[in-house]
Design a protein around this motif. Sequence first.
Motif, PDB file in Angstrom:
ATOM      1  N   ALA A 247     -55.445  68.680  60.019  1.00  0.00           N
ATOM      2  CA  ALA A 247     -56.583  67.934  59.640  1.00  0.00           C
ATOM      3  C   ALA A 247     -57.552  69.095  58.917  1.00  0.00           C
ATOM      4  CB  ALA A 247     -57.493  67.290  60.907  1.00  0.00           C
ATOM      5  N   PHE A 248     -58.060  68.480  57.648  1.00  0.00           N
ATOM      6  CA  PHE A 248     -58.914  69.417  56.808  1.00  0.00           C
ATOM      7  C   PHE A 248     -60.157  68.797  56.779  1.00  0.00           C
ATOM      8  CE2 PHE A 248     -54.442  70.181  56.171  1.00  0.00           C
ATOM      9  CZ  PHE A 248     -54.375  71.288  56.122  1.00  0.00           C
ATOM     10  N   GLU A 249     -61.225  69.606  56.949  1.00  0.00           N
ATOM     11  CA  GLU A 249     -62.721  68.987  56.708  1.00  0.00           C
ATOM     12  C   GLU A 249     -63.641  69.976  56.456  1.00  0.00           C
ATOM     13  OE1 GLU A 249     -65.956  67.273  56.100  1.00  0.00           O
ATOM     14  OE2 GLU A 249     -64.090  65.982  56.559  1.00  0.00           O
ATOM     15  N   PRO A 250     -64.138  70.065  55.224  1.00  0.00           N
ATOM     16  CA  PRO A 250     -64.821  71.322  54.677  1.00  0.00           C
ATOM     17  C   PRO A 250     -66.376  71.278  55.357  1.00  0.00           C
ATOM     18  CG  PRO A 250     -64.878  69.573  53.084  1.00  0.00           C
ATOM     19  CD  PRO A 250     -63.841  69.258  53.931  1.00  0.00           C
ATOM     20  N   GLN A 251     -67.167  70.053  55.762  1.00  0.00           N
ATOM     21  CA  GLN A 251     -68.325  70.020  56.275  1.00  0.00           C
ATOM     22  C   GLN A 251     -68.532  70.561  57.460  1.00  0.00           C
ATOM     23  OE1 GLN A 251     -69.428  65.933  55.004  1.00  0.00           O
ATOM     24  NE2 GLN A 251     -71.452  66.706  54.719  1.00  0.00           N
ATOM     25  N   ARG A 252     -69.433  71.770  57.853  1.00  0.00           N
ATOM     26  CA  ARG A 252     -69.303  72.459  59.014  1.00  0.00           C
ATOM     27  C   ARG A 252     -69.670  71.587  60.202  1.00  0.00           C
ATOM     28  NH1 ARG A 252     -73.483  75.006  61.564  1.00  0.00           N
ATOM     29  NH2 ARG A 252     -74.721  74.735  59.823  1.00  0.00           N
ATOM     30  N   ILE A 253     -70.744  70.881  60.380  1.00  0.00           N
ATOM     31  CA  ILE A 253     -71.239  70.074  61.247  1.00  0.00           C
ATOM     32  C   ILE A 253     -70.118  68.928  61.435  1.00  0.00           C
ATOM     33  CG2 ILE A 253     -72.985  68.563  62.158  1.00  0.00           C
ATOM     34  CD1 ILE A 253     -73.777  71.506  62.026  1.00  0.00           C
ATOM     35  N   ILE A 254     -69.733  68.413  60.491  1.00  0.00           N
ATOM     36  CA  ILE A 254     -68.750  67.368  60.739  1.00  0.00           C
ATOM     37  C   ILE A 254     -67.335  67.629  61.250  1.00  0.00           C
ATOM     38  CG2 ILE A 254     -67.258  65.285  59.341  1.00  0.00           C
ATOM     39  CD1 ILE A 254     -69.567  64.917  57.902  1.00  0.00           C
ATOM     40  N   PHE A 255     -66.973  69.037  60.717  1.00  0.00           N
ATOM     41  CA  PHE A 255     -65.834  69.696  61.160  1.00  0.00           C
ATOM     42  C   PHE A 255     -66.122  70.093  62.698  1.00  0.00           C
ATOM     43  CE2 PHE A 255     -63.628  73.808  62.340  1.00  0.00           C
ATOM     44  CZ  PHE A 255     -62.551  73.272  62.208  1.00  0.00           C
ATOM     45  N   GLN A 256     -67.102  70.535  62.981  1.00  0.00           N
ATOM     46  CA  GLN A 256     -67.301  70.651  64.685  1.00  0.00           C
ATOM     47  C   GLN A 256     -67.341  69.295  65.412  1.00  0.00           C
ATOM     48  OE1 GLN A 256     -71.351  72.418  64.380  1.00  0.00           O
ATOM     49  NE2 GLN A 256     -70.657  74.204  64.113  1.00  0.00           N
ATOM     50  N   ASN A 257     -67.824  68.270  64.767  1.00  0.00           N
ATOM     51  CA  ASN A 257     -67.603  66.794  65.321  1.00  0.00           C
ATOM     52  C   ASN A 257     -66.075  66.528  65.742  1.00  0.00           C
ATOM     53  OD1 ASN A 257     -67.914  63.993  66.234  1.00  0.00           O
ATOM     54  ND2 ASN A 257     -69.495  63.935  64.848  1.00  0.00           N
ATOM     55  N   LEU A 258     -65.426  66.682  64.463  1.00  0.00           N
ATOM     56  CA  LEU A 258     -63.979  66.421  64.577  1.00  0.00           C
ATOM     57  C   LEU A 258     -63.305  67.289  65.664  1.00  0.00           C
ATOM     58  CD1 LEU A 258     -60.904  65.859  63.330  1.00  0.00           C
ATOM     59  CD2 LEU A 258     -61.528  67.802  61.772  1.00  0.00           C
ATOM     60  N   CYS A 259     -63.513  68.498  65.845  1.00  0.00           N
ATOM     61  CA  CYS A 259     -62.952  69.201  66.746  1.00  0.00           C
ATOM     62  C   CYS A 259     -63.376  68.701  68.298  1.00  0.00           C
ATOM     63  CB  CYS A 259     -63.395  70.707  66.829  1.00  0.00           C
ATOM     64  SG  CYS A 259     -62.567  71.542  65.245  1.00  0.00           S
ATOM     65  N   ALA A 260     -64.455  68.348  68.338  1.00  0.00           N
ATOM     66  CA  ALA A 260     -64.947  67.790  69.577  1.00  0.00           C
ATOM     67  C   ALA A 260     -64.210  66.432  70.177  1.00  0.00           C
ATOM     68  CB  ALA A 260     -66.716  67.355  69.600  1.00  0.00           C
ATOM     69  N   ASN A 261     -63.868  65.622  69.000  1.00  0.00           N
ATOM     70  CA  ASN A 261     -63.267  64.549  69.354  1.00  0.00           C
ATOM     71  C   ASN A 261     -62.022  64.697  69.592  1.00  0.00           C
ATOM     72  OD1 ASN A 261     -65.373  62.602  69.029  1.00  0.00           O
ATOM     73  ND2 ASN A 261     -65.249  62.416  66.836  1.00  0.00           N
ATOM     74  N   LEU A 262     -61.095  65.592  69.042  1.00  0.00           N
ATOM     75  CA  LEU A 262     -59.840  66.145  69.598  1.00  0.00           C
ATOM     76  C   LEU A 262     -59.792  66.386  71.121  1.00  0.00           C
ATOM     77  CD1 LEU A 262     -58.648  67.846  66.108  1.00  0.00           C
ATOM     78  CD2 LEU A 262     -57.798  65.450  67.184  1.00  0.00           C
ATOM     79  N   ALA A 263     -60.789  67.376  71.043  1.00  0.00           N
ATOM     80  CA  ALA A 263     -60.850  67.877  72.573  1.00  0.00           C
ATOM     81  C   ALA A 263     -61.300  66.594  73.872  1.00  0.00           C
ATOM     82  CB  ALA A 263     -62.041  68.856  72.840  1.00  0.00           C
ATOM     83  N   LEU A 264     -61.996  65.752  73.283  1.00  0.00           N
ATOM     84  CA  LEU A 264     -62.635  64.684  74.154  1.00  0.00           C
ATOM     85  C   LEU A 264     -61.309  63.702  74.503  1.00  0.00           C
ATOM     86  CD1 LEU A 264     -65.928  63.445  72.481  1.00  0.00           C
ATOM     87  CD2 LEU A 264     -65.675  64.196  75.003  1.00  0.00           C
ATOM     88  N   ASN A 265     -60.348  63.582  73.739  1.00  0.00           N
ATOM     89  CA  ASN A 265     -59.074  63.004  73.946  1.00  0.00           C
ATOM     90  C   ASN A 265     -57.902  63.764  74.067  1.00  0.00           C
ATOM     91  OD1 ASN A 265     -60.066  60.045  72.910  1.00  0.00           O
ATOM     92  ND2 ASN A 265     -60.749  61.332  71.548  1.00  0.00           N
TER      93      ASN A 265
END
Length: 855
Positions: free
Chosen positions: A675-693
């Motif tokens: 998964a590739f996401e350049p926006q830092r804040i949104i990228f952090q949100n992406l990582c959080a969602n993977l961890a939550l699941n």
Amino acid sequence: MTNDHLADAIASFQQAINLNPHNAEAYNNLGNALADEGNLAEAIASYQQAVTLNPKYIEAHYNLANLYNIIDKLEEAIASYQQVISLNPDDANAHYNLGVALGKQGKLEEAIASYQKAIVLNPKDAEAYNNLGNALQEQGNLEEAIASYQKAINLNPNYAEAYNNLGYAFQEQEKLEEAISYYQKALTLNPNNAEVHNNLGNAFEEQGKLEDAIAYYQQALALNPNYPNAYNNLGKVFIIQGKIAEAQILLRQALTLKPNFPEAHENLGVTLLYTGDFKNGFAETEWRWQIKEFIRLHLPQSLLWDGSDLQGRKILLVCEQGFGDGIQFIRYAPLVAQRGGRVIVMCYESQRRLFNTVAGIEQLVTMGTQVEFDVHAPFMSLPHILGTTLETIPAQIPYLLPPQPYPFTLEVPPGMLLKVGIVWAGNAANKNDRYRSCSLSNFLSILNIPQIAFYSLQKGAKTAELSELGIGEKVQDLSEKFHDFADTAAAVAQLDLVISVDTSVAHLAGALGKPLWLVLAKVPDWRWMLDREDTPWYPTMRLFRQLRSGDWAEVFERVAVALENAIAKSQSSAITDKLTQDKLTQTISYEEKTLLPVDGFNRLKKCRHGVFLYNINDTYIGRSLDLYGEYCEGEIVLFKQFVQPGNLVLDIGANIGVHTVFFAEAVGAQGTVMAFEPQRIIFQNLCANLALNSITNTYCYNVALGDAIGSVKVPVLDYNRANNFGGIELGSHIEGELVQVITVDSLNLPYCRLIKLDVEGMELQVLQGAVNTINRLKPILYVENDRLEKALSLLSYLHSLGYKMYWHITPLYNPNNYFQNAENIFGDIVSMNILCLHSSSSLTVSGLQPVEIPN
């Protein structure tokens, strides 16, 4: 005549011939003596010489015809009988015997005409009436056959064979009591006739009186230990009783006596399938095509597919048997497509819309449609052709999908924790229906369990039981909503659970990946095997078997306990969800216990595909998750057709991971998502969602992708301001944070199934940086294309790479959303994408409009 006397006679006739070589009568008499001695070849030669010397010698022609008939030289026999008839048209016996020879050849119309002529010449010939009945019965004309047998019996009241044949005709009419009475009359006249004992066994087996059937089969074998039919029939009853090992012994004995016995091979195959020996079991069931009663497809055997690479040839897959079989084996269509085939499926009209969701099918036609093809394969031959074993059953669920949007929405009474569909009866025409189906009354014990909404998925005459039992208020009858299996699939998709007997709806629920509790006879159909509570064909299915034959009450006692446990679990889950919801909503009354600050921009909710952290100020994704518990669900429905366990998927422009989480689940532990996401804040949100699941098979990269390695600026957004983002532009002219740019080609991927691309107008640049990967691996591409000014160049580039393109336009609002929210805040806003399949791929799509590139 003794052997010595025969030898003397033969010598005398030969002496007469030596004295007068033109003595036709001597040759005929010599033929008779040689035939009595068993020397048929020399007898035939003598008769031939007799008719050569005297072409009008009727007796010699007749003797020659009879010998040809005995040794099954039927063409020669027919010619000789016809010669007799030409010399004496009123010879009733010649007409009768000509009918016998024609009947052996399967020329039923001609045989019937010969028997009828014999009867005209000799109206008291009981045997002619009997054989006429046989020919008429084989032709399927049972009423006339019965009348003919009865005439034979009127002429000869002690004619045991005619009574037996009459019983068989009544059995074919399913008039079993009449059949049994005639069989018993035949036995009274001839108690030692093994065939009649065998036929009585068949009649009792059809009545479900298995012990009586066994007794008659055993008596048939006592009278004739070399009777393959009786071994086969006894083996078949043992299969019904679940005595699989004993059945195999009997069936192998039948095949020892008669190696090319299709019914015995078919039954042996069933026993092997019960034990999980799929390799040999499916091979044996291929003998079904030689069984007269089996449905014939009238397809050339020479064009039967052998499993080899298809290299772009058209292959016709035919749904040869029932609805459930079709649903079970349509799973093989994508595998056939992977062998390079252009797949055409011939199915029932009621399944056409449902099968339209299966990947890899180029064309769907209904039964009997004339269609051009290069090779063909019946559905149930595919496991054999493709070498399916117990360990390699293709069980990637779901492989069928309901229509979107649903054609109707189920009504759910307030306070219900579970929505449960029920089916209690299959097709009554199925010979095993008396074992597999039950009465709706058996379900009464579970209908009073509180907090469950029950829905009847039953079709046909059996729906009348709802009103007969007066339970219309407890069970919603959905039958009027069902016009085909796609409608049924829409209902099943909205349920939490289906409880069913062994019917096509059970297969449908399993293919949709819906939890299904299957209630089964003690010895069910082969596909459910024996003594296990699960099935390798459908991972979401649980089996409830009878412990005693016919005892449904005990089965439903266990089902009731399981349902009560499910309700208790749902109640506990509902309480937990309520507490969680109270903590996570903005209207929380216990702020000191909330997991997230109520004045922050992030929220956390359990959504359709997992738990998601999202920004409530996000115009599209955040608001959609907040209000509907999903985002662009129509895209995920499409991805389900292509993404499989073990795949590698690139999610470029992953945002907060709504699709990434789905991909991670779909590819499984052996697969990978990048998964590739350049926006830092949104990228952090992406990582959080993977961890939550609890996702561990996904790698996240805080980079942009483009056509060359470098860097680009990403704007810094105010995430606290409502509706301030929903798509961003990248570029050197933008003020913001600098992020690295890489190319897909720089990843050196070993394989790739799907590249999903959503990068706000930069799609062409990303594809240009992936050109080597695309040419080498030819992955499926799913590309956002909502920028009019860039659309033509993007489409032209994809076309130059050899891709076929299809529009995939999905509304942001889904009426059947996860939260069942009827308010549409997005109006007519849609997500515009193109699905791209390489021209060399065997994958096909249906229901999507091809992209046309303007000149």
